[in-house]
Design an enzyme around this catalytic site. Structure first.
Site, mmCIF file in Angstrom:
data_model
loop_
_atom_site.group_PDB
_atom_site.id
_atom_site.type_symbol
_atom_site.label_atom_id
_atom_site.label_comp_id
_atom_site.label_asym_id
_atom_site.label_seq_id
_atom_site.Cartn_x
_atom_site.Cartn_y
_atom_site.Cartn_z
ATOM 1 N N CYS A 15 0.828 -1.212 0.000
ATOM 2 C CA CYS A 15 0.000 0.000 0.000
ATOM 3 C C CYS A 15 0.861 1.261 0.000
ATOM 4 C CB CYS A 15 -0.943 0.007 1.198
ATOM 5 S SG CYS A 15 -0.111 -0.043 2.799
ATOM 6 N N ASN A 16 2.146 1.134 0.324
ATOM 7 C CA ASN A 16 3.004 2.309 0.412
ATOM 8 C C ASN A 16 4.070 2.381 -0.668
ATOM 9 O OD1 ASN A 16 1.748 3.200 2.809
ATOM 10 N ND2 ASN A 16 2.951 1.723 3.975
ATOM 11 N N HIS A 19 18.501 0.224 0.059
ATOM 12 C CA HIS A 19 17.069 0.525 0.100
ATOM 13 C C HIS A 19 16.255 -0.718 0.458
ATOM 14 C CE1 HIS A 19 13.280 2.523 -0.948
ATOM 15 N NE2 HIS A 19 12.945 1.371 -1.491
ATOM 16 N N SER A 77 9.158 2.175 6.292
ATOM 17 C CA SER A 77 7.697 2.101 6.357
ATOM 18 C C SER A 77 7.118 3.403 6.908
ATOM 19 C CB SER A 77 7.261 0.937 7.247
ATOM 20 O OG SER A 77 7.745 -0.284 6.751
ATOM 21 N N GLN A 80 4.764 -6.466 9.175
ATOM 22 C CA GLN A 80 4.195 -7.102 7.987
ATOM 23 C C GLN A 80 5.090 -6.997 6.755
ATOM 24 O OE1 GLN A 80 2.557 -4.847 9.793
ATOM 25 N NE2 GLN A 80 0.665 -5.759 10.565
ATOM 26 N N GLY A 139 -9.213 -8.828 6.398
ATOM 27 C CA GLY A 139 -7.837 -9.256 6.161
ATOM 28 C C GLY A 139 -6.956 -9.007 7.363
#
Length: 439
Positions: free
Chosen positions: A50-51, A99, A109, A116, A191
């Site tokens: 998602c990021n 990285h 993050s 996760q 989820g």
């Protein structure tokens, strides 16, 4: 062969763009297979969360790789390059390794230390490996990153204290409502993130927790684990009317909650606050929902403030984790440099072995009287002598500090020992070599 990384993340692109470049909501394996057809991406891995959406390749020409990867992103997502190239970042070799190591360690993050991400890195590599899109360079890189992530979690307290996106969502809710005792919660999606958020909310003493999901069995399982109840998927919009806190984290490709839908059940002017945290990418909640009075809508990018607070509390742990990453990047860079000397080392060993066998063959008439055991012993002794003679040169070639020095040294070795194709001189008979005499 060089490592090359191209991507976007929460540091370079807003959520509106990241959701358009997302791979995770589609078939990740199909994406990496499509990428592998490009000439500059014989080895490739696609990491999508998602990021971030990141592409790792092993390429002999990073400049060509950059152009081909931009073209791939444009064609695969149906977007003109100008729409996303200003938000891209690229890294090569040691910086690309650094990285990925920081990503696997949870240092890159939104919420530093989230557990996760390491599993998502492993899933990305497995998706590529299962389709034979990886090779020696990326296999080494990703397996090394797994070890870095594990080492950071073992040697630091960076991952302690339930630090995650879900934890940050609960912290935001507490800022809006103060105590969460008795608040009514609606969780949309069942989820991993939804589960963690529901568990954190239950730990804060909320009242009723309603769970809804397209898969009823998943909703029932989550409801049972947090002492909640289920709501049919068809009743989602109606359930919004009785909620104080809404958490959404589904895999939908389009918004499942719109302003018109919410106003239909709550009215345009709410008396009590409604807190909505949309953790999904692509987003589940239409942006205009946040314009309704007394509705507080947050998405994953809005968690940055909490992240900064978290960073200040964990400064010492972050620095220790960064030291580990620097140490591992140094080791990986040394390994990568050593690969440049491998052809010369192999050729040197083959040259010495050829000389050894030729000399044994020349002395066959003198060795013929030996027993088989004695002959085997002679063979073993000469082989060990060659191994010991080559041990130090091999280690020195692998440990050369930079590419320029390595090129110079390997070229010298190639010339001195005649290792180039067609440059090998006949192996001389030992009897023909006459020592020089000093007069």
């Amino acid at each position: 062969m060089h490592l090359f990384l191209l991507g976007v993340s929460h540091r370079t692109a807003p959520v509106e763009l990241r959701e358009k470049l997302d791979f995770s909501s589609r078939d990740l394996g199909a994406a990496v297979e499509a990428l592998a057809t490009r000439a500059s991406a014989a080895e490739s891995v696609v990491l999508s969360t998602c990021n971030r959406s990141e592409i790792y390749v092993a390429s002999s020409d990073p400049a060509q790789a950059r152009e081909e990867l931009i073209q791939f992103l444009s064609e695969y997502h149906g977007m003109p390059p100008d729409a996303f190239t200003p938000h891209l970042f690229t890294c090569e070799d040691a910086e690309a390794a650094r990285h990925l190591f920081r990503v696997a360690a949870g240092l890159d993050s939104i919420v530093v230390g989230e557990p996760q991400i390491l599993g998502q890195v492993k899933d990305a590599f497995e998706a590529a490996a299962d389709r034979r899109c990886t090779g020696p360079m990326l296999s080494k890189l990703f397996h090394w990153s797994f070890g870095v992530g594990k080492r950071v979690r073992t040697e630091t307290a960076l991952g302690e204290g339930a630090v995650s996106v879900s934890y940050a969502a609960v912290a935001l809710a507490r800022k809006i409502f103060g105590k969460l005792d008795g608040r009514h919660v609606l969780v949309v999606g069942a989820g991993e993130i939804s589960t963690l958020t529901a568990q954190h909310l239950r730990g804060q003493g909320v009242g009723d927790i309603a769970i809804t999901s397209r898969t009823a069995a998943h909703a029932e399982e989550l409801a049972a684990s947090v002492g909640g109840r289920t709501v049919p998927w068809e009743g989602l919009i109606r359930a919004l009317g009785g909620a104080d806190i809404v958490v959404t984290a589904t895999g939908s490709q389009r918004p499942i909650i719109t302003r018109a839908q919410l106003e239909a059940v709550t009215g345009r002017r709410r008396k009590d606050p409604l807190f909505i945290i949309d953790i999904a990418v692509p987003r589940d909640v239409e942006q205009a929902v946040g314009d309704i009075e007394q509705v507080f809508l947050y998405n994953v990018d809005d968690l940055q403030t909490i992240v900064q607070e978290n960073i200040s509390r964990r400064g010492a742990e972050i620095e220790q984790a960064e030291v580990i990453v620097r140490d591992e990047v140094g080791k990986f860079a040394a390994w990568q440099r050593s690969r440049g000397a491998v052809p010369t080392i192999v050729a040197l060993r083959q040259r010495f072995e050829a000389i050894r066998k030729a000399e044994l063959q020349r002395l066959e008439s003198k060795l013929g009287a030996l027993s088989p055991d004695a002959r085997a012993r002679v063979d073993e002794i000469t082989r060990l002598i060659v191994e010991k003679l080559l041990l130090e040169p091999t280690n020195q070639l692998k440990a050369l500090p930079d590419e320029e020095t390595q090129v110079a040294y390997t070229e010298a070795v190639n010339r001195v020992f005649g290792l180039r194709d067609g440059a090998k001189e006949p192996i001389p008979d030992a009897s023909e070599v006459t020592p020089s005499k000093h007069r």
